[in-house]
Write an enzyme that holds these catalytic residues in place. Structure first.
Site: not given
Ligand code: IPM
Ligand code: MG
Length: 358
Positions: A140, A191, A223, A247, A251
């Site tokens: 990042y 990884k 993975d 990240d 999710d």
């Molecule tokens: C998160 C989001 C952010 C990230 C984006 C919006 C930059 O996906 O907080 O997980 O990738 O960290």
């Molecule tokens: Mg995210």
């Protein structure tokens, strides 16, 4: 001492869910908690008003605050802006500026919402895991990055995955500390079979682990972790991982419990100052319609009291109030089953407030 809270609603449903979180703060203040809030702009709203997604006014506010409560940023209106002005840059900017390197993302399966998960109830029943994501390093922020034309005249884009020993050490330590307070199991995700960054990561995690002989440490490739999270999610308790893997995995984990609309998060600096936000985005498609689920933001208020204000008692009360409204059958659209009555963002906030006051 009065706690100063910077409130950054952000964009789209960020404003709606934040309004409900503020109702919860108001209840606590009315009970005598010394809280002071100041509102600021982040993301698209800040671009519109001040020409920058993390403007100076917000920098001042955020730096001076004891904690920051954030809604959500971004939206299609801002997709065409140059990268430095995109709302996401505001989010990344505030994380980096305040040194919020430790991102706690819990994933819980509420028994009341078992049917909302896409997985079988027996796979997710009782799920309670914590993803600790490093938030200010990795690909990042690694340098160099950019665009160029190579020797053959072909355009390229490139980023750099990067971790220093100290960056890994501090997040690993928090991983072990978190595991110690829970079931004493820590899984580090990397990884290592491919990446140099991950080889250093794993070495350092193992070294830090020597100071935590009571915590059982395991390692998993990212993975495989992605697969195991949907195959047998309850094998995990605390997962510690880098920025990009975290990240993606967070999710994925957020869906296990049924809705991303339920999950709060905390991002802390070395002193425990933190920014608190729902994991979900700004959902432009449902914005302004009183449809968004405010519970993740309300639960973020709970995390703020626990992590930054050392008031686990208030966090527990907020958690209990949320469980109470779920038990009573209150549902926003994202967590409702076919045929169930759906209530709006405001009504959900009111239900939590009522539960808190009981
Ligand atoms: C998160 C989001 C952010 C990230 C984006 C919006 C930059 O996906 O907080 O997980 O990738 O960290
Ligand atoms: Mg995210």
């Amino acid at each position: 001492m009065t706690k100063k809270i910077a409130i950054l609603p952000g964009d789209y449903i960020g404003l709606e869910v934040m309004a409900e979180a503020v109702k919860v703060l108001d209840v606590l203040r009315a009970e005598g908690e010394a809280l002071e809030y100041e509102f600021g702009l982040l993301g698209g709203a800040a671009v519109d008003a001040e020409g920058h997604p993390y403007p100076e006014s917000t920098q001042k506010l955020a730096r001076a605050a004891d904690a920051i409560l954030l809604g959500a940023v971004g939206g299609p209106k801002y997709d065409e802006l140059p990268r430095e002005l995109r709302p996401e840059r505001g989010l990344l900017g505030i994380r980096k500026d305040l040194g919020l390197f430790a991102n706690f993302r819990p994933a819980l399966a509420y028994a009341e919402l078992a049917a909302a998960s896409s997985l079988k109830p027996e796979i997710i029943a009782g799920l309670d895991l914590l993803i600790l994501r490093e938030l200010t390093g990795d690909i990042y922020f690694g340098q160099p990055r950019g665009r160029r034309t190579n020797a053959e005249g072909v355009e390229e884009g490139y980023d750099t995955m990067h971790y220093s020993r100290t960056e890994v050490e501090r997040i690993a330590r928090l991983g072990f500390e978190a595991a110690r307070k829970r079931s004493k199991k820590l899984c580090s995700v990397d990884k290592e079979n491919v990446l140099e960054t991950s080889r250093l990561w794993r070495e350092v995690v193992i070294e830090v682990g020597k100071g935590y002989p009571d915590v059982e440490l395991s390692h998993m490739y990212v993975d495989n972790a992605a697969m195991q999270l949907i195959r047998r999610p309850r094998q995990f308790d605390v997962i510690v991982t880098g920025n990009i893997f975290g990240d993606i995995l967070s999710d994925e984990a957020s869906m296990l419990g049924g809705s991303i609309g339920m999950l709060p998060s905390a991002s802390l600096d070395v002193n425990g100052k933190g920014m608190y936000e729902p994991i979900h985005g700004s959902a432009p498609d449902i914005a302004g319609q009183n449809k968004a689920n405010p519970l993740a933001t309300i639960l973020s208020v709970g995390m703020m009291f626990k992590y930054s204000f050392d008031r686990g008692d208030i966090a527990d009360r907020i958690d209990a109030a949320v469980k109470g409204v779920l038990r009573a059958g209150h549902r926003t659209g994202d967590i409702a089953q076919p045929g169930e009555k759906i209530i709006g963002t405001r009504e959900m906030g009111d239900a939590v407030v009522a539960a808190l006051q009981r």
